[in-house]
Motif scaffolding. Structure first.
Motif: not given
Length: 337
Positions: A212, A214-218, A220-221, A224, A326
């Motif tokens: 969370q 990181t704020g990075d959508s990739q 986080k996806r 998850e 990253y």
């Protein structure tokens, strides 16, 4: 790795000061002011509130010298010498309450109580009285590592015995994972609490918060997806709570004579394999692993779980130090999902 070099600066300062627990990721900034010892030699000065506590509570005479060791964005470290010839290792953190050092003190004590490795004794932690923007400090035993000879095999054996030791904490002894207080991993808050489910702890207290942040959508996806299947990496193995150093890399390892020592922890009770999450910055030798696994054999799936435990630390480095970490995070997540 970039940070291994930065941390190596800290290790050099630590060795030069012949001290034990040092500060993560050293910087060159000065923590307070400079002054002169009674002999007239110019030295780095520590915080007067910490020195006052030493003088009033430890009974070894007035402080006559303070030697700056290292500093970071969140704390500074120095060695104090008293008129009675005693040395103490002191860390201070301006603008932070005593929570950070409470976690460190309890972590050192938890490892100390296993009677396996040489762990510095903690004398006190508390608030810095008179600090303009608040702050805290910790005073601990000074370990003289000048001339220390680290035996990698002995380190491996003693670490394994520490992981097998019955925890003194009643929650951990009863099979729960966590720690009595939240603490820090570098400058990042590390959530703890107690749970009997290791996979839930790893997902909700370790990987999830870092993903969370990181704020990075990739990321986080993919994270998850990994977390939804996390239990499959632990099928068929028994996980019991072991006291962990929690941030074991080369700068937090030394020797007092021939006795291995570890310090500057981010301790909690968890799966013993999680201890190797910083192995990419630790330089563990084959002798180390051979000795460790003679006592605690590798369980099936060790290598894949090792990737998960490394991911936690790479994510923390990404959140602390930026995008140079990253690609490691993304690569691990791609391999695991």
């Amino acid at each position: 790795m970039l940070l291994c070099k930065q941390r190596g600066m800290n290790q050099t300062a630590h060795r030069r000061a012949a001290t034990s627990p040092s500060v993560h990721r050293s910087a060159t900034r000065r923590p307070f002011t400079t002054g002169r010892s009674r002999a007239g030699v110019r030295v780095m000065a520590g915080h007067p509130a910490a020195n006052k506590w030493i003088e009033e509570q430890l009974g070894t005479g007035p402080v006559v010298k303070e030697s700056f060791v290292s500093g970071s964005g969140w704390s500074s470290a120095y060695v104090v010498e008293t008129q009675g010839g005693c040395r103490y290792f002191v860390k201070t953190a301006l603008g932070r309450d005593e929570g950070m050092f409470r976690g460190e003190a309890l972590g050192l004590q938890a490892m100390y109580d296993t009677h396996t490795l040489r762990i510095p004794k903690v004398f006190h932690y508390g608030l810095l009285e008179g600090a303009g923007r608040g702050g805290s400090f910790i005073v601990m035993e000074h370990l003289d590592m000048r001339g220390g000879r680290l035996d990698s095999g002995e380190l491996g054996r003693r670490l394994a015995r520490m992981h097998l030791a019955t925890p003194k904490d009643e929650h951990a002894a009863a099979g729960q994972f966590g720690f009595p207080v939240d603490n820090t991993i570098g400058g990042t808050q590390q959530l703890n609490g107690w749970t009997s489910d290791w996979v839930a702890f790893l997902r909700d207290k370790r990987l999830g918060p870092q993903l969370q942040m990181t704020g990075d959508s990739q990321l986080k996806r993919m994270g998850e997806q990994l977390c939804s299947n996390l239990h499959t990496y632990f099928d068929g193995i028994e996980v019991r709570p072991s006291v962990l150093h929690g941030d074991l890399w080369s700068g937090n390892i030394g020797a007092v004579g021939s006795e291995p020592t570890i310090f500057d922890p981010a301790t909690y009770y968890g799966h013993h394999e999680a201890e190797f999450g910083m192995s990419w910055c630790a330089g563990f030798s084959q002798d180390f692993y051979r000795a460790y696994h003679e006592i605690i054999p590798r369980a099936p799936g060790f290598e894949q779980r090792a990737e998960i435990y490394r991911l936690y630390h790479y994510l923390n480095h990404l959140n602390l130090f930026g995008d140079s970490y990253y690609s490691q995070c993304a690569s691990i997540l791609k391999r695991l999902t």
